[in-house]
Design an enzyme around this catalytic site. Structure first.
Site, PDB file in Angstrom:
ATOM      1  N   GLY A  50      55.513  34.488  14.424  1.00 42.75           N
ATOM      2  CA  GLY A  50      54.436  33.837  15.177  1.00 42.75           C
ATOM      3  C   GLY A  50      54.812  33.353  16.554  1.00 42.75           C
ATOM      4  O   GLY A  50      53.939  33.092  17.382  1.00 42.75           O
ATOM      5  N   CYS A  81      50.578  39.820   6.387  1.00 44.20           N
ATOM      6  CA  CYS A  81      50.942  39.000   7.544  1.00 44.20           C
ATOM      7  C   CYS A  81      49.888  39.216   8.629  1.00 44.20           C
ATOM      8  O   CYS A  81      49.686  40.348   9.095  1.00 44.20           O
ATOM      9  CB  CYS A  81      52.311  39.431   8.051  1.00 44.20           C
ATOM     10  N   CYS A 195      47.108  32.636   8.512  1.00 44.19           N
ATOM     11  CA  CYS A 195      48.528  32.969   8.370  1.00 44.19           C
ATOM     12  C   CYS A 195      48.771  32.910   6.869  1.00 44.19           C
ATOM     13  O   CYS A 195      48.360  31.941   6.201  1.00 44.19           O
ATOM     14  CB  CYS A 195      49.392  31.946   9.092  1.00 44.19           C
ATOM     15  N   HIS A 197      51.255  32.268   5.178  1.00 40.67           N
ATOM     16  CA  HIS A 197      52.058  31.133   4.705  1.00 40.67           C
ATOM     17  C   HIS A 197      51.171  29.942   4.326  1.00 40.67           C
ATOM     18  O   HIS A 197      51.561  29.129   3.498  1.00 40.67           O
ATOM     19  CB  HIS A 197      53.034  30.666   5.802  1.00 40.67           C
TER      20      HIS A 197
HETATM   21  N1  DGL Z   1      52.784  34.684   7.543  1.00 41.76           N
HETATM   22  C1  DGL Z   1      52.693  35.329   8.777  1.00 41.76           C
HETATM   23  C2  DGL Z   1      51.247  35.498   9.186  1.00 41.76           C
HETATM   24  O1  DGL Z   1      50.400  35.700   8.353  1.00 41.76           O
HETATM   25  C3  DGL Z   1      53.594  34.929   9.945  1.00 41.76           C
HETATM   26  C4  DGL Z   1      54.529  33.770   9.839  1.00 41.76           C
HETATM   27  C5  DGL Z   1      55.617  33.833  10.908  1.00 41.76           C
HETATM   28  O2  DGL Z   1      56.589  34.554  10.676  1.00 41.76           O
HETATM   29  O3  DGL Z   1      55.461  33.197  11.957  1.00 41.76           O
HETATM   30  O4  DGL Z   1      50.921  35.462  10.352  1.00 41.76           O
END
Ligand code: DGL
Length: 271
Positions: A50, A81, A195, A197
């Site tokens: 990101g 992602c 995101c 996460h």
């Molecule tokens: N989980 C990832 C997303 O959906 C990116 C997280 C990262 O590596 O900054 O954007």
């Protein structure tokens, strides 16, 4: 090619992320296709995505997925992602001769749900500045206020939490304030977790939110798409042990290994 995949075929679905974020998508894929052998890839050598530039992501992701496709021969790749998908999905699709499911901010379902016609998009810094987000907003949320905020801290918090490290509610509150503290933010009733996460810390975000907020993500839709694209294909008779592949050596402490095993990822490999 993925045609002619018959019963007993062990070709996996490859789920790709920069870290543990894709586990939020993996849970839905597993629920939809329980017999699918899984190779989950955490590109920890490239983490975080990101805060990288478009050029860095565009150079890294298609090349890495090409290597992974050669090595693991997946029948389907899920790019779990938003950052990688909003920047590199088209390039990956044109480079690889197999179906690719991407993850893009769930602005459409969020706009369908918002009664206040005011949405927040919480993603990485790279994702929230993408023209892809402008396009989704214009197409599906034209009558809504759409606020955006990029938070690298929230990605770190999700990673830390999965490793069993303590995280502070004040940090979650600060990330949310970055979105809801903007002009018009007091009207927002629906927040897109843009995101992968962030669904891993949804409960903390909900706990610190100043009012009831509907947090929306696209994982269930991604799983439905994966199911559709593999319709009619054969699978092994019994669920197989899943593999997690890291791109750089990392400290796999017992708590983390248990977390992964609980998600069906018992075998750990290094690319
Ligand atoms: N989980 C990832 C997303 O959906 C990116 C997280 C990262 O590596 O900054 O954007």
């Amino acid at each position: 090619m993925t045609q002619g995949i018959e019963a007993g075929d062990a070709r996996p679905i490859l789920v790709f992320n920069s870290g543990v974020g894709g586990l939020s998508v993996l849970a839905e894929v597993r629920a939809a296709i329980p017999l699918a052998p899984i190779v989950y890839v955490a590109d920890n050598a490239g983490f975080p995505y990101g805060t990288k530039t478009e050029a860095e992501i565009a150079a890294r992701v298609p090349a890495l997925l090409g290597r992974l496709a050669e090595r693991y021969r997946p029948r389907l790749i899920v790019i779990a992602c938003n950052t990688a998908s909003t920047i590199a999905l088209a390039a990956v699709r044109s480079a690889l001769d197999l179906p690719i499911v991407g993850t893009v901010p769930a602005i459409k379902p969020a706009a369908e749900r918002s009664r206040a016609r005011a949405l927040g998009v919480l993603g990485t810094e790279a994702t929230v500045r993408q023209p892809y987000v402008d396009d989704l907003s214009a197409r599906f949320a034209g009558d809504c206020l759409v606020l955006r905020h990029g938070s690298a801290r929230l990605v770190e918090l999700a990673e830390a939490r999965l490793r069993g490290e303590p995280t502070a509610d004040t940090d979650y509150a600060a990330a949310l304030e970055g979105l809801l503290g903007q002009r018009g933010g007091d009207r927002v009733d629906t927040v897109v977790l843009a995101c992968t996460h962030f669904p891993l810390v949804r409960d903390r975000l909900a706990a610190v939110a100043p009012r009831a907020i509907d947090f929306v993500d696209g994982a269930a839709g991604i799983a439905r798409r994966a199911l559709f694209l593999t319709k009619g294909q054969g699978w092994p008779e019994k669920p197989a042990t899943g593999t997690i592949v890291f791109t750089a050596p990392l400290d796999t402490a017992p708590y983390f290994c248990t977390t992964l095993a609980d998600r069906g990822l018992e075998r750990i490999e290094l690319l």
